[in-house]
Scaffold this active site. Structure first.
Site, PDB file in Angstrom:
ATOM      1  N   ASN A 136     -10.389  -1.359  -1.614  1.00  0.00           N
ATOM      2  CA  ASN A 136      -8.940  -1.038  -1.230  1.00  0.00           C
ATOM      3  C   ASN A 136      -8.236  -1.727  -2.130  1.00  0.00           C
ATOM      4  OD1 ASN A 136      -6.303  -1.779  -0.216  1.00  0.00           O
ATOM      5  ND2 ASN A 136      -7.024  -1.925   1.890  1.00  0.00           N
ATOM      6  N   CYS A 180       0.528  -1.078  -0.116  1.00  0.00           N
ATOM      7  CA  CYS A 180       0.023   0.225  -0.011  1.00  0.00           C
ATOM      8  C   CYS A 180       0.868   1.181   0.125  1.00  0.00           C
ATOM      9  CB  CYS A 180      -0.964  -0.170   1.217  1.00  0.00           C
ATOM     10  SG  CYS A 180      -1.932  -1.553   1.200  1.00  0.00           S
ATOM     11  N   HIS A 210      -3.921   6.368   1.195  1.00  0.00           N
ATOM     12  CA  HIS A 210      -4.180   5.016   0.948  1.00  0.00           C
ATOM     13  C   HIS A 210      -5.639   4.636   1.316  1.00  0.00           C
ATOM     14  CE1 HIS A 210      -4.423   0.682   0.487  1.00  0.00           C
ATOM     15  NE2 HIS A 210      -4.208   0.572   1.843  1.00  0.00           N
TER      16      HIS A 210
END
Lengths: 75, 352
Positions: free
Chosen positions: B299, B120, B269
């Site tokens: 995500n 990430c 993120h």
């Protein structure tokens, strides 16, 4: 202090503050789950400025333990 | 001290590709009933996400994004000196996917290519490498390609992760130029927390076998996964992130000397809406400066920061804008960056 913690904990776990007793093992509450655990951690951080490692958090069993944590960090 | 600053290098343009298949999470009741799903989805905020089909890899999404970017910006492919492919879902264990993309994109064999295997935070790591090589003077134009098909990593029968992840790919063109001015990066790692987000088997430590692909019930909630599925300890990660990410954010602000109010957008993120909401609140950021795509793309790991810029800031980046980016996740690794975008070309997302 005690009242503030109990009311914040109850809110995080979506319970009524009157249901939260000092001797209760908070992970045994029906509403305690991997999702509501995040709310408890968030509450300790934002309401009490407590940043702890999970290893330490996992040692706390009862509501009283959390009250002691909050009191010790604030002194 | 992992603080780095650059002068006169920046992102000239960006584009993104996402799979056309939309998953509506509230209706995605293959393995769980809708009441359980609602409880999870309400908290993580992922209403929709995109799933790549079995024939589509991260590289295919990046390829589509790169073709659009190079075409829209009318870039001569012979001028690309460096191609970095960022992913933890590559085409093969070998060769590196970046090399395959060099050929597919028709880039010259003089192109420097390699993969970066990080999650990430990886877009910030990739930019730092591209910025460094451009600063060295020999690289003029760099393509940073960042793609993930995380939908293929996690078990859909594990409700802790089964509703969170989506797929996407982006391309960014990095070049030198006085208009970009200064930029600042902070990069960090903590391998003692490697077990918090992990695919335990399928690498060379525990090689793939019948045992590692066998699905098992893993907890009292009946969640099911194999050792080749991703695992995440959400509470530990959350607890780490809310402690360390704000520290790094403030450390970089102090290092750069940039005032918080002088930053136009804060792009985090997209972990889940609960974490992201908490971070924005803790850092006292105005919501109009914190764009989000968690609700529509989920995500997407390292892709989420550039994808959020492309999707949400396309119309808002005219002129010179200062953007702070914050990435954190598997490794664990985390980082913060402050960059300037000056009339950055942002292509519309394409679906493949």
């Amino acid at each position: 202090m005690k009242e503030k913690l109990i009311s914040a904990l109850a809110e995080a776990l979506e319970m009524d503050a009157s249901q939260v007793k000092h001797d209760d093992i908070f992970r045994d509450y029906e509403n305690y789950s991997s999702l509501t655990e995040l709310s408890v951690l968030a509450m300790l951080d934002s309401d009490f400025g407590i940043e702890i490692e999970m290893q330490e958090f996992n040692n706390y069993k009862t509501v009283e333990d959390l009250i002691n944590l909050v009191s010790s960090k604030q002194n | 001290m992992s603080l780095i600053s650059f002068n006169n290098v920046g992102i000239a343009g960006m584009s993104a590709a996402v799979p056309a298949r939309v998953i509506n999470n509230y209706e995605y009741d293959l393995y769980f009933d809708k009441k359980d799903i609602k409880e999870v989805v309400d908290k993580i905020g992922v209403t929709e996400r995109r799933f790549a089909d079995e024939n589509t890899c991260s590289s295919d999404l990046c390829h589509a994004a790169a073709v659009k970017l190079l075409t829209d910006m009318n870039i001569n492919r012979q001028e690309i000196d460096l191609l970095i492919f960022i992913s933890q879902t590559p085409d093969y264990r070998m060769p590196a996917t970046s090399v395959l993309l060099q050929e597919r994109l028709g880039l010259p064999s003089s192109t420097i290519t390699f993969d970066i295997n990080l999650g990430c935070s990886a877009f910030l790591y990739g930019l730092t490498v591209a910025y460094s090589m451009i600063t060295s003077g020999s690289v003029k134009k760099a393509l940073v390609l960042d793609g993930e098909t995380r939908s293929k990593v996690y078990s859909l029968k594990d409700r802790k992760t089964g509703f969170l992840f989506g797929d996407g790919g982006v391309a960014a063109l990095v070049e030198g130029g006085e208009k970009y001015g200064r930029s600042w990066f902070s990069l960090n790692s903590d391998g003692s927390r490697a077990d918090l987000i992990k695919i335990p088997a399928g690498g060379y430590r525990t090689m793939s076998s019948c045992e590692t692909i066998t699905e098992k019930v893993v907890d009292e909630y009946g969640n099911i996964r194999s050792d080749e599925h991703g695992y995440m300890n959400g509470a530990d990660v959350f607890n780490f992130v809310i402690r360390e990410v704000p520290k790094d954010f403030n450390r970089l602000l102090e290092y750069s000397g940039v005032e918080k109010d002088a930053i136009d957008y804060f792009v985090f993120h997209q972990a889940n809406s609960y974490i992201n909401g908490f971070l924005a609140k803790k850092l006292k950021l105005p919501s109009e400066k914190v764009p989000a795509t968690i609700h529509k793309y989920g995500n997407t790991s390292s892709v989420s920061i550039p994808l959020t810029i492309i999707s949400e800031l396309r119309e808002k980046l005219q002129g010179k804008k200062r953007v702070l980016m914050s990435g954190f996740g598997v490794g664990l690794t985390w980082g913060t960056a402050i960059i300037s975008l000056d009339n950055c070309h942002i292509g519309e997302e394409i679906e493949i």
